[in-house]
Design a protein around this motif. Structure first.
Motif, short mmCIF file in Angstrom:
data_model
loop_
_atom_site.label_atom_id
_atom_site.label_comp_id
_atom_site.label_asym_id
_atom_site.label_seq_id
_atom_site.Cartn_x
_atom_site.Cartn_y
_atom_site.Cartn_z
N GLN A 199 -63.46 40.12 -38.57
CA GLN A 199 -62.54 40.10 -39.71
C GLN A 199 -61.69 41.36 -39.75
O GLN A 199 -60.49 41.31 -40.02
CB GLN A 199 -63.34 39.95 -41.01
CG GLN A 199 -63.99 38.58 -41.17
CD GLN A 199 -64.64 38.43 -42.53
OE1 GLN A 199 -64.09 38.85 -43.54
NE2 GLN A 199 -65.81 37.84 -42.56
N ALA A 200 -62.33 42.51 -39.46
CA ALA A 200 -61.57 43.76 -39.45
C ALA A 200 -60.50 43.73 -38.37
O ALA A 200 -59.36 44.14 -38.60
CB ALA A 200 -62.52 44.93 -39.23
N ALA A 201 -60.86 43.23 -37.19
CA ALA A 201 -59.89 43.15 -36.10
C ALA A 201 -58.72 42.24 -36.47
O ALA A 201 -57.56 42.54 -36.17
CB ALA A 201 -60.57 42.66 -34.83
N ALA A 202 -59.02 41.16 -37.17
CA ALA A 202 -57.96 40.24 -37.59
C ALA A 202 -57.05 40.88 -38.62
O ALA A 202 -55.83 40.72 -38.59
CB ALA A 202 -58.57 38.95 -38.14
N ARG A 203 -57.65 41.63 -39.57
CA ARG A 203 -56.84 42.30 -40.59
C ARG A 203 -55.92 43.36 -39.97
O ARG A 203 -54.86 43.66 -40.51
CB ARG A 203 -57.74 42.95 -41.64
CG ARG A 203 -58.31 41.97 -42.65
CD ARG A 203 -58.87 42.71 -43.86
NE ARG A 203 -59.98 43.58 -43.49
CZ ARG A 203 -61.26 43.24 -43.54
NH1 ARG A 203 -61.60 42.02 -43.92
NH2 ARG A 203 -62.19 44.09 -43.21
N GLU A 204 -56.37 43.95 -38.85
CA GLU A 204 -55.62 45.05 -38.24
C GLU A 204 -54.71 44.60 -37.11
O GLU A 204 -54.03 45.43 -36.49
CB GLU A 204 -56.61 46.10 -37.72
CG GLU A 204 -57.45 46.72 -38.83
CD GLU A 204 -58.69 47.44 -38.31
OE1 GLU A 204 -58.77 47.63 -37.07
OE2 GLU A 204 -59.56 47.79 -39.12
N ALA A 205 -54.67 43.30 -36.83
CA ALA A 205 -53.93 42.81 -35.66
C ALA A 205 -52.43 43.08 -35.75
O ALA A 205 -51.75 43.17 -34.73
CB ALA A 205 -54.18 41.31 -35.49
N TRP A 206 -51.90 43.22 -36.95
CA TRP A 206 -50.48 43.46 -37.15
C TRP A 206 -50.04 44.87 -36.79
O TRP A 206 -48.86 45.13 -36.58
CB TRP A 206 -50.10 43.18 -38.61
CG TRP A 206 -50.79 44.11 -39.57
CD1 TRP A 206 -52.02 43.95 -40.13
CD2 TRP A 206 -50.29 45.35 -40.09
NE1 TRP A 206 -52.33 45.00 -40.95
CE2 TRP A 206 -51.28 45.88 -40.95
CE3 TRP A 206 -49.10 46.06 -39.91
CZ2 TRP A 206 -51.12 47.09 -41.63
CZ3 TRP A 206 -48.95 47.28 -40.58
CH2 TRP A 206 -49.95 47.77 -41.44
N ILE A 207 -51.01 45.81 -36.71
CA ILE A 207 -50.66 47.23 -36.65
C ILE A 207 -49.91 47.62 -35.37
O ILE A 207 -48.87 48.30 -35.45
CB ILE A 207 -51.91 48.10 -36.88
CG1 ILE A 207 -52.37 47.95 -38.34
CG2 ILE A 207 -51.65 49.57 -36.54
CD1 ILE A 207 -53.67 48.65 -38.67
N PRO A 208 -50.36 47.23 -34.16
CA PRO A 208 -49.61 47.66 -32.96
C PRO A 208 -48.15 47.24 -32.98
O PRO A 208 -47.26 48.02 -32.62
CB PRO A 208 -50.39 47.00 -31.82
CG PRO A 208 -51.77 46.84 -32.34
CD PRO A 208 -51.61 46.52 -33.79
N GLY A 209 -47.89 46.01 -33.41
CA GLY A 209 -46.51 45.55 -33.47
C GLY A 209 -45.70 46.32 -34.50
O GLY A 209 -44.52 46.62 -34.28
N TYR A 210 -46.33 46.64 -35.61
CA TYR A 210 -45.62 47.40 -36.63
C TYR A 210 -45.28 48.80 -36.14
O TYR A 210 -44.17 49.31 -36.34
CB TYR A 210 -46.44 47.48 -37.92
CG TYR A 210 -45.69 48.10 -39.06
CD1 TYR A 210 -44.90 47.33 -39.90
CD2 TYR A 210 -45.74 49.47 -39.28
CE1 TYR A 210 -44.17 47.89 -40.94
CE2 TYR A 210 -45.02 50.05 -40.32
CZ TYR A 210 -44.24 49.26 -41.14
OH TYR A 210 -43.51 49.82 -42.15
N VAL A 211 -46.26 49.45 -35.48
CA VAL A 211 -46.03 50.80 -34.95
C VAL A 211 -44.87 50.77 -33.97
O VAL A 211 -44.02 51.68 -33.95
CB VAL A 211 -47.31 51.35 -34.30
CG1 VAL A 211 -47.02 52.66 -33.57
CG2 VAL A 211 -48.40 51.56 -35.34
#
Length: 549
Positions: A47-59
Motif C-alpha cells: 500500500q505504501a509503494a502504491a501511495r508513493e508511485a507518483w513521486i518519481p514522475g513528479y520529481v
C-alpha cells in the motif's frame, strides 16, 4: 479527534491521531495525482509503494529551482519572512523556535496553517523538541527528558512520552521532530549530550529509542534519530568547535552503532548527522555531516537506512569552519544528506547548491534521490492528504490533564535512590532545610507531602541539597552545610553524585522540571517508592543500580 481530558499511561497506546492532520480545511492532494493507495487487502508495504508511485514522475517534472528548494529547512523570524522564503526559494520545510511559534497552541496552529497555505507542496514543519534539557515549544506538556526515561527502564514510558509530545506537536501543525537522541553517553564530561541521552548501555538506549520512535509515529510525527554516527564520547561541543571522537571501527560498532541500527530497523523517518570527526570511520578529517564514507557508506549501505538523512544545524561551528557557508551544503548533499537544516544564510546556501546542480557538481541522480525521499516522507506522514491544524483542538489537546498525568507517572518511575547509608529516607516525620537550585519548589512540594521545612540547616534534622550540573563544586556545598546529615538530589546530570561522598544519602532526578521536582518530593517523603535505576555509572554505582524502601 479530540483527546480525552483524562487518560492513563496504560490506556495511552490506544490513542491515535489521524495522519491526515488535525482538523478541517485540509489542503488535499497538493502537487500529486489523485488516486487511492491500492487494494485494502494489500500488505502495508504494498500500500505504501502504491501511495508513493507518483513521486518519481513528479520529481522529473519539477524545475531545478524547486528541487533545490525542497532540500532546505531554514529558521525564520515571522510569517512574512517565512512566506518570502517559500515564494523565492521553494523551501521544503521550516523550523520553529520559541521566538517564531506565534504564541500559544492556537496561535501556532494558525501560523502553521498560514505557512502551509503559502506553499505549493506541503511543508515539513519541524521543531527540536527533545523534552528535558532541550525544549523549543514552551507550551507542550513537560516531560523530564531521555536520561530520566532511561532510568525508568520501561520502553512503554518512552513510547508514552513520545506519543503525548507528538500528539501535541501535530495538533499545532508540527509534523517533524528532530528527536529522539540516539547517542550513548560514554563520557561523563560530555558538554553537549549528558542527560539528553537515554544512558550508557547501547542495548538499553536502543530499546528506549525504538519505543520513542514508535510513539512519534503513532502520533503522525516524523521522528529523527540523532546524532549519527554518535556524539556520546566527546568533551567538545560541536556548536562551538569540531569534536574528534577516537573510537575505532570496532568500538563504534560496539558502542555507538546499536541504537542507530535499531532505529533503522524500526523504520525511523530520518537520521540526523553529527558535526564530529571520527578518524576510525573516515580518515579525511571531514565532519560526519560532510563525509560520504559515513553518511552513504555506513548509514545508507551498511545499516540500510532508507529514510531522510538530515544535517544538524549548519550554523554550528563544527559544520562551517572547514569549508565555509557556500561549500558546506554542497558537500553535505554529495555526502548523502537530503535535508539541509538551518543554513546561516539561506540565499548563499541556495545559490551554491543550485549552481552545483546546474554544473553537475551535484549529480542530477543524487539531487532527485534526495527530493524523492523528502516527498516520500511527506506522503507517509499524510501531508498530501491534509495539513490543516484546528486552533480550537490545539488548545484542548496541548497540556490536557491526561497528558500531565502521564508526565507525572513517568517522572515518578524515574527517581533513583542511589544510596542511603544512614536510613534517612523517607523524610516524613523529620524537619529538613532545602538549599540549591529549585530549592523553593522542592520545599513547597515536600511540605505538601507532610515534611517539615526549616528556615536554616541549624534548625533542621536533615539538610537537603539539590545540584544542577555542579560537578566538583558539589563537595564544597555539602561541607558548607555543617554537621547535619545531608541528602543530595541531582536535578541534572547524575555525575554530580560522584562528588557527594560526604552525603548520607543521594538521589537522581535527572531533571529540574516541575514533574521531576514533584516526583522527587513524593519519593523523599515516602509517598512514592523509588523505582528508578541508574542508566549511567554515577555516585560510585554501576548502571542498573537503584534502591527502594
Amino acid at each position: 479527534m479530540r483527546v480525552p481530558r483524562s487518560i492513563t499511561l496504560a490506556a495511552l497506546a490506544a490513542v491515535t491521531v489521524p495522519l491526515a492532520g488535525c482538523g478541517g480545511g485540509a489542503t488535499a492532494d497538493r502537487g500529486r495525482p489523485s488516486g487511492g493507495p491500492g487494494s485494502p487487502a494489500a500488505s502495508p508495504s504494498a500500500q505504501a509503494a502504491a501511495r508513493e508511485a507518483w513521486i518519481p514522475g513528479y520529481v522529473a517534472r519539477m524545475s531545478l529551482e524547486e528541487k533545490v528548494g525542497q532540500l532546505f529547512v531554514p529558521s525564520f523570524a515571522g510569517t512574512d519572512e517565512a512566506e518570502a522564503m517559500i515564494r523565492r526559494y521553494h523551501v521544503g520545510g521550516l523550523i520553529y523556535f520559541p521566538n517564531n511559534l506565534g504564541g500559544g497552541p492556537a496561535g501556532t496552529a494558525r501560523r502553521s496553517n498560514a505557512l502551509q497555505k503559502a506553499s505549493k507542496l506541503p511543508l515539513l514543519i519541524g521543531v527540536d523538541e527533545e523534552q528535558g534539557l532541550v525544549t523549543r515549544t514552551p507550551f507542550v506538556t513537560r516531560f523530564p527528558g531521555n536520561m530520566a526515561l532511561g532510568a525508568t527502564g520501561r520502553p512503554e514510558d518512552a513510547r508514552a512520552a513520545a506519543q503525548v509530545t507528538g500528539t501535541e506537536l501535530r495538533a499545532v501543525g508540527i509534523n517533524q521532530n528532530y528527536a529522539p537522541v540516539a547517542d550513548v553517553n560514554v563520557d561523563p564530561a560530555n558538554p553537549v549530550i549528558g542527560v539528553r541521552s537515554f544512558g550508557s548501555d547501547p542495548a538499553a538506549v536502543a530499546r528506549m529509542l525504538t519505543a520513542a520512535i514508535d510513539g512519534y509515529r503513532s502520533a503522525g510525527v516524523a521522528a529523527t534519530a540523532k546524532h549519527f554516527p554518535g556524539h556520546g564520547d566527546t568533551d567538545t561541543d560541536s556548536h562551538t568547535g569540531l569534536p574528534v571522537i577516537t573510537h575505532t571501527r570496532a568500538e563504534w560498532e560496539r558502542l555507538d552503532m546499536p541504537p542507530f541500527k535499531a532505529a533503522v530497523d524500526a523504520g525511523v523517518d530520518a537520521v540526523m548527522s553529527a558535526h564530529i570527526v571520527v578518524p576510525g570511520l573516515d580518515r579525511s578529517g571531514d565532519p560526519a555531516t560532510l563525509s560520504r564514507a559515513v553518511l552513504t557508506g555506513l548509514l545508507r549501505e551498511r545499516l540500510g537506512h532508507q529514510g531522510l538523512i538530515v544535517t544538524d544545524s549548519l550554523r554550528m561551528a563544527g559544520a562551517r569552519e572547514k569549508y565555509g557557508d557556500a561549500a558546506t551544503p554542497v558537500r553535505a548533499i554529495n555526502a548523502g544528506a537530503d535535508q539541509l537544516l538551518m543554513p546561516p544564510r539561506l540565499s548563499t546556501a541556495y545559490r551554491a547548491v543550485l549552481r552545483a546542480a546546474r554544473s553537475g557538481e551535484i549529480p542530477r541522480r543524487r539531487l532527485d534521490d534526495a527530493v524523492g525521499r523528502i516527498l516520500r516522507l511527506k506522503e507517509r506522514r499524510g501531508l498530501f492528504r491534509g495539513t490543516a491544524a484546528d486552533p480550537a483542538r490545539a488548545e484542548a489537546v496541548v497540556g490536557a490533564s491526561g497528558h500531565r498525568a502521564v508526565a507525572r507517572q513517568v517522572a515518578e518511575h524515574a527517581i533513583t535512590l542511589v544510596r542511603d547509608d544512614r536510613g534517612l529516607l523517607p523524610l516524613k516525620g523529620r524537619t529538613v532545610h532545602v538549599s540549591g537550585p529549585r530549592a523553593a519548589a522542592l520545599a513547597a512540594a515536600l511540605r505538601a507531602q507532610g515534611v517539615g521545612i526549616a528556615a536554616s540547616p541549624a534548625r533542621a534534622d536533615v539538610a537537603v541539597l539539590t545540584t544542577l550540573d555542579a560537578g566538583t563544586a558539589t563537595a564544597a556545598r555539602i561541607r558548607a552545610l555543617g554537621t547535619r546529615p545531608v541528602v543530595v538530589a541531582a536535578l541534572g546530570r547524575p555525575y554530580d553524585l560522584d562528588h557527594a561522598a560526604r552525603a548520607a544519602a543521594t538521589l537522581a532526578a535527572y531533571s529540574s522540571g516541575p514533574a521531576a521536582v514533584a516526583a522527587l518530593a513524593k519519593v523523599m517523603a515516602g509517598t512514592v517508592k523509588p523505582a528508578g535505576r541508574l542508566p549511567v555509572r554515577a555516585g560510585g554505582r554501576q548502571p542498573g543500580h537503584g534502591l527502594s524502601y
